[in-house]
Enzyme design. Structure first.
Site, PDB file in Angstrom:
ATOM      1  N   ASP A 104     -27.987 101.515  38.993  1.00  0.00           N
ATOM      2  CA  ASP A 104     -28.484 101.629  37.624  1.00  0.00           C
ATOM      3  C   ASP A 104     -29.794 100.839  37.508  1.00  0.00           C
ATOM      4  O   ASP A 104     -30.714 101.065  38.292  1.00  0.00           O
ATOM      5  CB  ASP A 104     -27.395 101.147  36.650  1.00  0.00           C
ATOM      6  CG  ASP A 104     -27.713 101.380  35.193  1.00  0.00           C
ATOM      7  OD1 ASP A 104     -27.577 102.533  34.730  1.00  0.00           O
ATOM      8  OD2 ASP A 104     -28.109 100.426  34.513  1.00  0.00           O
ATOM      9  N   TYR A 211     -34.648  97.969  28.131  1.00  0.00           N
ATOM     10  CA  TYR A 211     -34.940  99.311  27.607  1.00  0.00           C
ATOM     11  C   TYR A 211     -36.103  99.291  26.623  1.00  0.00           C
ATOM     12  O   TYR A 211     -36.888 100.238  26.556  1.00  0.00           O
ATOM     13  CB  TYR A 211     -33.700  99.880  26.911  1.00  0.00           C
ATOM     14  CG  TYR A 211     -32.581 100.195  27.865  1.00  0.00           C
ATOM     15  CD1 TYR A 211     -32.538 101.414  28.533  1.00  0.00           C
ATOM     16  CD2 TYR A 211     -31.572  99.273  28.110  1.00  0.00           C
ATOM     17  CE1 TYR A 211     -31.509 101.711  29.421  1.00  0.00           C
ATOM     18  CE2 TYR A 211     -30.544  99.565  28.999  1.00  0.00           C
ATOM     19  CZ  TYR A 211     -30.512 100.776  29.646  1.00  0.00           C
ATOM     20  OH  TYR A 211     -29.497 101.067  30.527  1.00  0.00           O
ATOM     21  N   HIS A 267     -20.775 107.489  36.881  1.00  0.00           N
ATOM     22  CA  HIS A 267     -21.921 106.604  37.079  1.00  0.00           C
ATOM     23  C   HIS A 267     -21.524 105.295  37.751  1.00  0.00           C
ATOM     24  O   HIS A 267     -22.315 104.704  38.486  1.00  0.00           O
ATOM     25  CB  HIS A 267     -22.548 106.322  35.704  1.00  0.00           C
ATOM     26  CG  HIS A 267     -23.742 105.446  35.721  1.00  0.00           C
ATOM     27  ND1 HIS A 267     -24.969 105.852  36.194  1.00  0.00           N
ATOM     28  CD2 HIS A 267     -23.916 104.162  35.293  1.00  0.00           C
ATOM     29  CE1 HIS A 267     -25.843 104.869  36.074  1.00  0.00           C
ATOM     30  NE2 HIS A 267     -25.231 103.831  35.537  1.00  0.00           N
TER      31      HIS A 267
END
Length: 287
Positions: A104, A211, A267
């Site tokens: 990730d 982010y 994931h």
């Protein structure tokens, strides 16, 4: 925290102006593990004891996460700084190079670090995070934009923190168990560990700042050439956040590239299918 915890040690190192916490076990060549969002070193709990048989394993808490320092300025959470952190850790531990694993966000950092310092990466292993050029292509497609819509929510000030904290950090549990194909891969103790890490003062905003800088910053490398570092990608095929199609064509950017797909896996690939992930890593490393 886990029945696996026993012989590994918790330590810290100050590099690039921040104090970073890590868990380490084993001796030998360095194997550095970089986690993703909303995780911490614990996401590698099934890999640490396995690879400590042959390497000095270091599973880092990225800056802003868990027990690592959490700079308050949003500008501290940009790729240039993450790459410098990794460089500082490898050198600070007395090594010239390392095997680098990333999942990730840790995978994004691993890709960028390998391009910036290929001489410091013995082997690169990336789990469920596409090559940056492929991800950029994907974000121009409606299907990946939909999968990545949460990233746009994270741009808002304050609201994501409020939502994630609500109902005893219920969204943390939803992120893991909701996405996982094999729900039993995460015990309640595992979920509580992730909630506790996110609840540490300043951690949640720091985690989200990764982010919040994503669309403003200039990446370390904009013109992606051909990476010379031998690279293994492991991909859980049922990733609801990142489409499998993002892996297609990666070999254009990596000279020595292998990919292993794991069906019926989300994931959270190294936690959901740890034995298979460990097997593929061992085969790639030849150990």
């Amino acid at each position: 925290m886990s029945v696996l915890e026993g012989s590994w040690q918790h330590e810290s190192i100050t590099v690039n102006g921040v104090k970073l916490h890590y868990v380490t076990q084993g001796e030998g060549s360095l194997m550095l593990m970089l986690h993703g969002f909303p995780e911490f070193w614990y996401s590698w709990r099934h890999q640490i004891p396995e690879f400590a048989k042959d390497f000095k394993v270091v599973a880092l808490d990225l800056r802003g996460y868990n027990d690592s320092e959490k700079p308050k300025n949003q500008s501290a959470y940009v790729m240039n700084e993450f790459v410098r952190d990794v460089e500082g850790v490898i050198k600070g531990l007395g090594y010239e190079k390392s095997i680098v694993l990333g999942h990730d966000w840790g995978g994004a950092i691993a890709w960028n670090f390998a391009y910036s310092h290929p001489e410091m990466v013995e082997r690169l292993i990336v789990l469920n995070l596409p090559h940056p050029a492929k991800f950029a292509e994907g974000l121009r497609t409606p299907q990946q934009l939909l999968r990545s819509s949460y990233m746009f929510l994270f741009q808002l000030p304050g609201i994501p923190e409020f939502l994630i904290q609500s109902f005893d950090y219920q969204l943390i549990e939803t992120a893991f168990k909701g996405m996982a194909v094999n729900k039993s891969a995460f015990t309640q103790a595992d979920i509580e560990a992730y909630k506790d890490a996110a609840a540490k003062r300043g951690a949640l905003t720091a985690m989200l700042n990764y982010y919040r800088n994503l669309f403003q910053q200039r990446m370390v490398n904009r013109n992606w050439g051909v990476l010379e570092v031998p690279t293994l990608m492991i991909w859980g095929e049922d990733d609801t956040a990142l489409g499998k199609e993002l892996t297609y064509g990666t070999q254009v950017y990596v000279k020595d590239f292998q990919i292993k797909y794991i069906p019926s896996c989300s994931h959270w690939v190294q936690q959901e299918q740890p034995q298979l992930v460990n097997q593929y890593i061992r085969e790639f490393l030849g150990c």
